[in-house]
Write an enzyme that holds these catalytic residues in place. Structure first.
Site, short mmCIF file in Angstrom:
data_model
loop_
_atom_site.label_atom_id
_atom_site.label_comp_id
_atom_site.label_asym_id
_atom_site.label_seq_id
_atom_site.Cartn_x
_atom_site.Cartn_y
_atom_site.Cartn_z
N HIS A 250 -113.36 88.07 39.45
CA HIS A 250 -112.33 88.05 38.40
C HIS A 250 -111.01 88.61 38.90
O HIS A 250 -110.97 89.58 39.65
CB HIS A 250 -112.80 88.73 37.12
CG HIS A 250 -113.06 90.21 37.20
ND1 HIS A 250 -112.08 91.14 36.95
CD2 HIS A 250 -114.19 90.91 37.44
CE1 HIS A 250 -112.59 92.35 37.05
NE2 HIS A 250 -113.87 92.25 37.35
N ASP B 81 -112.18 97.01 41.37
CA ASP B 81 -112.70 96.23 40.25
C ASP B 81 -111.63 95.32 39.69
O ASP B 81 -110.86 95.76 38.82
CB ASP B 81 -113.22 97.17 39.17
CG ASP B 81 -113.82 96.44 37.99
OD1 ASP B 81 -114.15 95.26 38.14
OD2 ASP B 81 -113.98 97.07 36.93
N GLU C 120 -112.06 88.66 32.46
CA GLU C 120 -113.40 89.23 32.56
C GLU C 120 -113.49 90.56 31.83
O GLU C 120 -114.48 90.84 31.14
CB GLU C 120 -113.80 89.40 34.03
CG GLU C 120 -115.26 89.77 34.26
CD GLU C 120 -115.51 91.28 34.32
OE1 GLU C 120 -116.69 91.68 34.48
OE2 GLU C 120 -114.54 92.06 34.23
N GLU C 121 -112.46 91.38 32.01
CA GLU C 121 -112.49 92.72 31.41
C GLU C 121 -112.42 92.67 29.89
O GLU C 121 -112.77 93.63 29.22
CB GLU C 121 -111.33 93.56 31.96
CG GLU C 121 -111.36 93.80 33.47
CD GLU C 121 -112.48 94.73 33.92
OE1 GLU C 121 -113.29 95.16 33.06
OE2 GLU C 121 -112.56 95.02 35.13
N ASP D 13 -118.43 90.95 42.22
CA ASP D 13 -117.64 91.87 41.40
C ASP D 13 -117.89 93.30 41.86
O ASP D 13 -119.01 93.79 41.76
CB ASP D 13 -118.05 91.69 39.94
CG ASP D 13 -117.14 92.41 38.96
OD1 ASP D 13 -116.23 93.13 39.42
OD2 ASP D 13 -117.36 92.27 37.75
N HIS E 62 -112.40 101.83 36.16
CA HIS E 62 -111.57 101.61 34.96
C HIS E 62 -110.55 102.72 34.74
O HIS E 62 -110.25 103.10 33.61
CB HIS E 62 -112.45 101.44 33.71
CG HIS E 62 -113.10 100.09 33.63
ND1 HIS E 62 -113.83 99.67 32.54
CD2 HIS E 62 -113.13 99.04 34.52
CE1 HIS E 62 -114.27 98.43 32.75
NE2 HIS E 62 -113.87 98.04 33.94
#
Length: 507
Positions: free
Chosen positions: A280, A292, A324-325, A353, A447
């Site tokens: 992604h 990520d 994606e997130e 990923d 994140h």
């Protein structure tokens, strides 16, 4: 850093409204057999792997971080969240890199509507306490007029999955709901229908709770997740019929924008038998996402570049998903619009990923044929055999809907993938197997704003990129021994509901 297209410039991208960007379809030059095959050997795993260098991956990571900085003026930190200039620049970078490879690939951009959200500020007070675990749910709306609301806290019966679970006095109150049985979005929607001004979902297991409401509805209300520990004193008072008041404040935004998947397919190779792989292109709002999934994005980009030196027998299709997130939006959309015929052309899908987590473990999705499309287990075994052949340890992780493979396996396409870990805790056994630090997250910057270039383990990234190269080369040469797709394997499959649909909990 070059971010130019033959038909589109970065400046043009950045001057437009982020939600209105539509990349042009790249028209490849007429291909000639001589151009495609002359001086090219059939791809082999050993040769392809041998060209993978950590230094080249790191160079790309530095370029991607510069692109993430384009999002800084709007978000006050680098980000590549969909709708941001950082994500538009990422799509530009991917597209232009592939376009520069000439007619080896045909490139398409696939625009689609995507729901995105942002929480600018939130506060939650339960009784006299401010729960430290309180986390706004993804895609939560704001409180009314984006102002604080003062209201009693009312316990909801059972799990808040039926209208009858909500008592009449929840109207004008903060609904207090147990996790379980149905999605968080359903709980929030029913709370709104019952007249609640906000909702709090508390964990009925140990630990904190964060998730997403998923597809917005008009009845969603501002919703938080809290831990079992923070919920305990509130529940104690409510069960004793004692009044508990609360304050809820959410300044948030939920909107629909247009964003873009990028698909690149070899012009050579059997188009009826495609090996497909994806990662992604977006990050979370909170950070630049260089691990990520910058690591997966750049692995695919590097390998797409290196593959142009070889011939392939079967077509190879690279995909960079947007959204994606936000809940696997890009991959879900892609699979949903495939015709039956196009679905059957995809022999397998491989998801890549987070390949460079600093406190890594070599993780393989435990995709078995017993509960997934036949062929998933053969792909899983290809990964484990690679690690074993190179004297590397590995561990299985759940195949539970956390990444972009989900739509493929739900529609009959074999799938699998590898990862190096996110917010999970490394065990003492894994410390012995992989090094690093037990008791800490595999990616301590998962994140977060610190997911920068310094958040990459280059050893893990290089080995995993070699493994991705091995997977591509294996199936680009031949599907001998790999299960055939059957015509009756197409369509939405009846599979169990996962706790995840993307990186955030939904149940």
């Amino acid at each position: 850093m070059r971010l130019q297209l033959e038909t589109l410039t970065t400046a043009a991208l950045l001057l437009g409204e982020a939600g209105a960007i539509q990349l042009p379809l790249f028209q490849s030059r007429p291909k000639t057999q001589a151009h495609l095959t002359a001086d090219r050997e059939l791809v082999s795993s050993s040769a392809y792997q041998g060209q993978v260098k950590a230094d080249n991956l790191l160079k790309r990571a530095k370029e991607l971080y510069k692109i993430a900085e384009l999002g800084e003026p709007e978000y006050n930190h680098p980000t590549r969240v969909i709708g941001s200039k950082g994500h538009i620049g990422t799509v530009d970078y991917i597209y232009s890199t592939i376009a520069q490879l000439g007619d080896y690939y045909t490139i398409t951009n696939q625009s689609f509507p995507a729901v995105t959200g942002n929480v600018f500020e939130s506060r939650l007070v339960l009784g006299h306490d401010v729960p430290v675990s309180a986390t706004p749910m993804g895609l939560t709306p704001a409180t009314e007029n984006k102002k604080p609301v003062f209201a009693p806290i009312v316990a909801v019966s059972n799990y808040g999955c039926e209208e009858s679970d909500f008592p009449s006095d929840v109207k004008g109150a903060i609904a207090f709901i147990s996790r379980g049985t149905c999605p968080f979005g359903t709980k929030s929607e029913l709370a709104g229908k019952a007249g609640a001004v906000a909702a709090v979902v508390y964990n009925n297991e140990k630990g904190s709770l964060s998730g997403t409401l998923g597809t917005p509805t008009p009845n969603h209300v501002a919703t938080w997740g809290i831990s079992d520990e923070d919920a305990s004193p509130v529940l104690k008072h409510l069960k004793a019929d004692e009044k508990v008041d609360g304050i809820a404040y959410m300044n948030a935004m939920v909107e629909t924008i247009q964003t873009t998947n990028i698909i690149a397919q070899t012009t050579e190779g059997d188009p009826q038998n495609c090996v497909m792989l994806g990662g992604h292109s977006d990050s979370v709002t909170e950070g630049p996402g260089i691990n990520d999934d910058g690591s997966g994005t750049l692995t695919l980009l590097e390998l797409a570049t290196l593959l142009t030196q070889y011939r392939v027998n079967n077509c190879v299709r690279f995909a960079w998903w947007a959204g994606e997130e936000e809940g696997l939006l890009g991959s879900d959309y892609y699979v949903s619009v495939l015709t039956r015929e196009e679905n059957l052309k995809i022999r397998l899908f491989m998801d890549y990923d987070m390949l460079a987590s600093p406190n890594f473990a070599y993780q393989v999705y435990n995709a078995t044929n017993a509960v997934n499309p036949v062929g998933s287990e053969q792909l899983r075994d290809l990964y484990t055999e690679f690690y074993a052949d190179h004297g590397l340890n590995y561990t299985y992780i759940p195949f539970d809907g956390r990444s972009d493979y989900d739509a493929f396996i739900r529609h009959g396409i074999p799938g699998g993938g590898i990862a190096t870990g996110a917010e999970g805790i490394k065990t003492p056994e894994e410390q012995k197997m992989f090094g690093g630090k037990a008791g800490e997250w595999y990616d301590p910057c998962y994140h977060q704003a610190c997911d920068t270039v310094s958040n990459l383990n280059l050893t893990a990234w290089e080995w995993n990129t070699k493994l991705v190269a091995h997977s591509v080369a294996t199936y680009a040469r031949s599907f001998e021994g790999f299960p055939e797709r059957k015509k009756d394997s197409v369509g939405a499959l009846a599979v169990k509901e996962y706790k995840y649909h993307g990186p955030r909990l939904v149940l």
